[in-house]
Enzyme design. Structure first.
Site, PDB file in Angstrom:
ATOM      1  N   HIS A  84       0.870  -1.180   0.000  1.00 50.12           N
ATOM      2  CA  HIS A  84       0.000   0.000   0.000  1.00 50.12           C
ATOM      3  C   HIS A  84       0.904   1.227   0.000  1.00 50.12           C
ATOM      4  O   HIS A  84       1.803   1.328   0.832  1.00 50.12           O
ATOM      5  CB  HIS A  84      -0.872  -0.028   1.261  1.00 50.12           C
ATOM      6  CG  HIS A  84      -2.018   0.941   1.243  1.00 50.12           C
ATOM      7  ND1 HIS A  84      -1.838   2.305   1.209  1.00 50.12           N
ATOM      8  CD2 HIS A  84      -3.357   0.736   1.269  1.00 50.12           C
ATOM      9  CE1 HIS A  84      -3.024   2.893   1.217  1.00 50.12           C
ATOM     10  NE2 HIS A  84      -3.963   1.967   1.248  1.00 50.12           N
ATOM     11  N   ARG A 118      -6.108  10.309  -0.387  1.00 46.60           N
ATOM     12  CA  ARG A 118      -5.830  10.713  -1.772  1.00 46.60           C
ATOM     13  C   ARG A 118      -7.124  10.833  -2.575  1.00 46.60           C
ATOM     14  O   ARG A 118      -7.275  11.713  -3.403  1.00 46.60           O
ATOM     15  CB  ARG A 118      -4.884   9.708  -2.443  1.00 46.60           C
ATOM     16  CG  ARG A 118      -3.448   9.853  -1.957  1.00 46.60           C
ATOM     17  CD  ARG A 118      -2.554   8.779  -2.535  1.00 46.60           C
ATOM     18  NE  ARG A 118      -2.778   7.483  -1.913  1.00 46.60           N
ATOM     19  CZ  ARG A 118      -2.831   6.327  -2.541  1.00 46.60           C
ATOM     20  NH1 ARG A 118      -2.678   6.290  -3.846  1.00 46.60           N
ATOM     21  NH2 ARG A 118      -3.023   5.215  -1.883  1.00 46.60           N
TER      22      ARG A 118
HETATM   23  O1  MEZ Z   1      -9.254  -1.972   0.147  1.00 49.40           O
HETATM   24  C1  MEZ Z   1      -8.366  -1.526   0.877  1.00 49.40           C
HETATM   25  O2  MEZ Z   1      -7.248  -2.021   0.918  1.00 49.40           O
HETATM   26  C2  MEZ Z   1      -8.634  -0.297   1.666  1.00 49.40           C
HETATM   27  C3  MEZ Z   1     -10.038   0.085   1.829  1.00 49.40           C
HETATM   28  C4  MEZ Z   1      -7.593   0.373   2.145  1.00 49.40           C
HETATM   29  C5  MEZ Z   1      -7.549   1.822   2.381  1.00 49.40           C
HETATM   30  O3  MEZ Z   1      -6.650   2.471   1.859  1.00 49.40           O
HETATM   31  O4  MEZ Z   1      -8.381   2.374   3.096  1.00 49.40           O
END
Ligand code: MEZ
Length: 546
Positions: A326, A346
Site C-alpha cells: 500500500h 488521496r
Molecule cells: O481496500 C483496501 O485495501 C482499503 C479500503 C484500504 C484503504 O486504503 O483504506
C-alpha cells in the site's frame, strides 16, 4: 512530538507550493511508463526476494522466500497416532476457519442454508484485516456506473491477469452486497438527500467507493459479527464460535476429501479434533511474514495459515508471487511505522510531494504503480524525506483536502486518521504527513472456482486466502467487497456440499506423504507452520525497511 527541525524545513516547502499545486494535476503515467516503473521499482520484481518451490502442488513456481519457507515447512503436529486416539471435540456440517469478514459471511450463509456451523478463529472474533480496512468498499450502484465499468477497472488494476469469471461474479454481486450490508445495519456515509455518498479510489473510472468515514472495515465487521452472534451460540441451528483456537492441520478422508480439522487451543495447549462435512478457509493474509522486511498494515495473526493448510493438503495456489504494498503506510513517527493511511486521503484530493515540496506522481495511480513511484522518488531520484530513523518517506499533503472540499471535510471524513496523528502531536488538518509503501495485501492465494471451491472436495476458500480475483494488483475497496461476495458464496456452497457429503473416517495420512516429500527434497527440520503468531525475537521478522 510533532516534526523535528530537519523535517520541518522540507514541510515548509510543501506549504509554500500548496496554493500553486491546488490548480495543478500531475499527469498520469502512460501504459509504457507504468510497466517500466513497476519492473524497476516494485518489490515483486526483486528477483532475490523470491525462490522456486521445491515441493507441493506449485512445485517449480516462484514464491516470496518467507512464504516459500512456510509452505514447505514441517507440520505443527508431531504425534499423529496419539492425537487421532483423542475423542472428537466437535462435529458439524460446516467448519469455518477464520473470524474476519469472509469467515463471518460464510458462517451466516451456511447457517441460512441449513448447516450446523462452527467458526473457529485464532484470536478474537473480528481480529482480522477486515477490521483494519479503512477507506471503503466498491460497488457500481450509481446511474453513471455499471458492473461492466467496474469489471474493466478491476481487470485493468490487476494487469488483465485476473480470472475473468471471478471478476464477473465480484462486480455483478457488488450492488447486492451493499444493500445486504445496509439491511444488516452497516451505516454507510450518505448525502443530505439520503443517497449513498461515493468517491474515487486509485484506478477507478467512476466514483463507486462507499465508506463509513475512515473506518469502513470496522463498521462492516461490527455488523457481521453482531449478526453471527445474534443468531445464538450453542443451539442446533446456531453458529458456534470458538476464539483463540487456530487450526493447525486439515483432516482428510481416504478419498482425499476434506473431513475436518485440528485446532489448537491457545489457552490449554491441547489439540481439538473437529469433524466436519465441509470446511471453509477464511484465514486472511500473510503480512506478518514481513516479506522483504517491510512493515505491514495487517493484524497480528496474519501469518498465511490458510495457504499452508490448503497447500499441504494438496490444493493449488495462484498468484502467490505477487503482494500488494500500500503506497501510504505511516513512515513517521516510528511508533506507527507501516500502519495504514487510507487511500481515501488521496481520494479526497491530497497530493504527494517530495522533499522539495513538488508533486511527483498522480495521486490515484493503481497501488502497485503508486508504490513504485514512491520508491523511485526516494531511491533513484534521492528526493525522499529522511526521517530520524533513516526510514525514507514522501509527503502526503492532507491539508489540501479542506481547501478543495471545504473546511471541516478532513475532520468529518477522516476522524480515525486525525486521531491517530493527534496522539503524536501531528495535526493532519494543517500539516502534511510522511508516508512510504507498507505490506498490505496478499494478491494471490488458493485457486478457487466462483463458488469458492478448490480441487479438494469439501474444501472452500473465501477472502484474502483466495487467489485469482485481483490478478497481480487489487484496487482499493475490492477486498471488503470480495470477502462478502465470495464469503457468502463459499458459505452456500459448503452448506450444499455438506448436505450430500458422507461422514467418513478421517486421517492425517497426508502428513506422512508430506514428510516423505520434504525428505526427498532434502529439506531440513525447519520452523513448523502454520506459524500462528509472528515471532519478533527472530531476526527475519524483527527487521524494518532496508
Ligand atoms: O481496500 C483496501 O485495501 C482499503 C479500503 C484500504 C484503504 O486504503 O483504506
Amino acid at each position: 512530538m510533532s516534526y523535528p527541525t530537519q523535517i520541518r524545513e522540507s514541510m515548509t516547502k510543501v506549504e509554500v507550493t500548496r496554493q500553486r499545486r491546488l490548480t495543478e494535476t500531475h499527469p498520469r503515467l502512460s501504459a509504457q511508463e507504468r510497466e517500466t516503473i513497476l519492473k524497476k521499482f516494485h518489490p515483486d520484481y526483486i528477483e532475490e526476494a523470491f525462490r522456486v518451490l521445491r515441493l507441493g502442488p506449485n512445485r517449480g513456481e516462484r514464491a516470496p522466500r518467507e512464504l516459500a519457507d512456510a509452505l514447505e515447512a514441517p507440520a505443527v503436529i508431531r504425534h499423529v497416532p496419539e492425537l487421532l486416539n483423542d475423542p472428537v471435540s466437535h462435529i458439524c456440517d460446516v467448519l469455518v476457519i477464520g473470524g474476519g469478514g469472509a469467515g463471518a459471511c460464510a458462517a451466516l450463509l451456511a447457517q441460512e442454508y441449513g448447516a450446523s456451523v462452527l467458526l473457529t478463529t485464532k484470536l478474537r472474533f473480528g481480529d482480522a484485516n477486515t477490521m483494519m480496512a479503512q477507506g471503503g468498499i466498491q460497488a457500481a450502484d450509481k446511474e453513471n456506473d455499471s458492473p461492466a465499468l467496474h469489471y474493466l477497472d478491476v481487470m485493468g488494476g490487476g494487469g488483465f491477469s485476473n480470472d475473468p469469471e471471478l471478476v464477473e461474479v465480484l462486480v455483478n454481486e457488488a450492488p447486492d452486497v451493499i444493500a445486504w450490508l445496509e439491511a444488516l445495519g452497516t451505516m454507510f456515509d450518505k448525502e443530505p438527500n439520503g443517497r449513498l455518498r461515493t468517491i474515487h479510489g486509485g484506478g477507478t473510472s467512476r466514483k463507486r467507493m462507499h465508506a463509513a468515514r475512515d473506518y469502513t472495515g470496522a463498521e462492516i465487521m461490527r455488523t457481521l459479527r453482531d449478526e453471527v452472534r445474534s443468531r445464538g451460540n450453542g443451539s442446533q441451528t446456531s453458529i458456534l464460535i470458538w476464539e483463540f483456537r487456530p487450526v493447525v492441520e486439515l483432516l482428510l478422508d481416504d478419498q482425499g476429501r476434506v473431513a475436518g480439522a485440528v485446532a489448537l487451543d491457545l489457552d490449554t495447549g491441547q489439540y481439538m479434533l473437529i469433524q466436519a462435512r465441509a470446511v471453509v478457509i477464511a484465514t486472511g493474509g500473510s503480512g506478518r511474514l514481513h516479506y522483504q522486511g517491510f512493515p505491514t498494515t495487517n493484524h497480528y495473526g496474519a501469518t498465511g495459515d490458510g495457504l499452508v493448510l490448503a497447500y499441504r493438503a494438496g490444493a493449488k495456489l495462484s498468484f502467490i508471487d505477487t503482494m500488494q504494498y500500500h503506497p501510504t503506510g505511516a513512515a513517521y513517527p516510528e511508533q506507527i511505522l507501516g500502519q495504514l493511511v487510507t487511500e481515501k486521503v488521496r481520494g479526497l484530493g491530497a497530493q504527494l510531494c517530495n522533499v522539495e515540496g513538488e508533486q511527483f506522481v498522480f495521486p490515484l495511480e493503481t497501488r502497485d504503480v503508486e508504490s513504485a513511484a514512491f520508491i523511485r522518488e526516494c531511491q533513484e531520484r534521492n528526493l525522499g524525506v529522511a526521517t530520524p530513523t533513516g526510514q525514507p518517506a514522501v509527503w502526503l499533503d492532507a491539508p489540501m483536502i479542506d481547501l478543495i472540499k471545504g473546511p471541516g471535510t478532513i475532520a468529518r471524513e477522516l476522524p480515525a486518521m486525525v486521531r491517530q496523528y493527534k496522539r503524536f502531536g501531528i495535526d493532519m488538518l494543517n500539516e502534511p504527513i510522511l508516508v512510504y509503501p507498507t505490506l498490505h495485501y496478499q494478491n494471490g492465494g488458493v485457486a478457487i472456482s466462483p463458488n469458492g471451491g478448490t480441487q479438494l472436495p469439501g474444501l472452500f476458500i473465501a477472502g484474502e486466502a483466495a487467489g485469482g480475483i485481483h490478478g497481480r494488483n487489487r484496487l482499493m475497496g475490492n477486498s471488503l467487497l470480495d470477502i462478502c461476495v465470495f464469503g457468502r458464496r463459499a458459505g452456500v456452497a459448503a452448506a450444499e456440499y455438506a448436505k450430500q457429503a458422507e461422514v467418513a473416517d478421517f486421517s492425517l495420512n497426508h502428513l506422512e506423504n508430506w514428510e516423505k516429500m520434504r525428505q526427498e527434497a532434502g529439506l531440513q527440520d525447519d520452523q513448523p507452520a502454520p506459524i500462528i503468531l509472528p515471532d519478533y525475537t527472530r531476526a527475519q521478522t524483527a527487521r524494518t525497511i532496508p
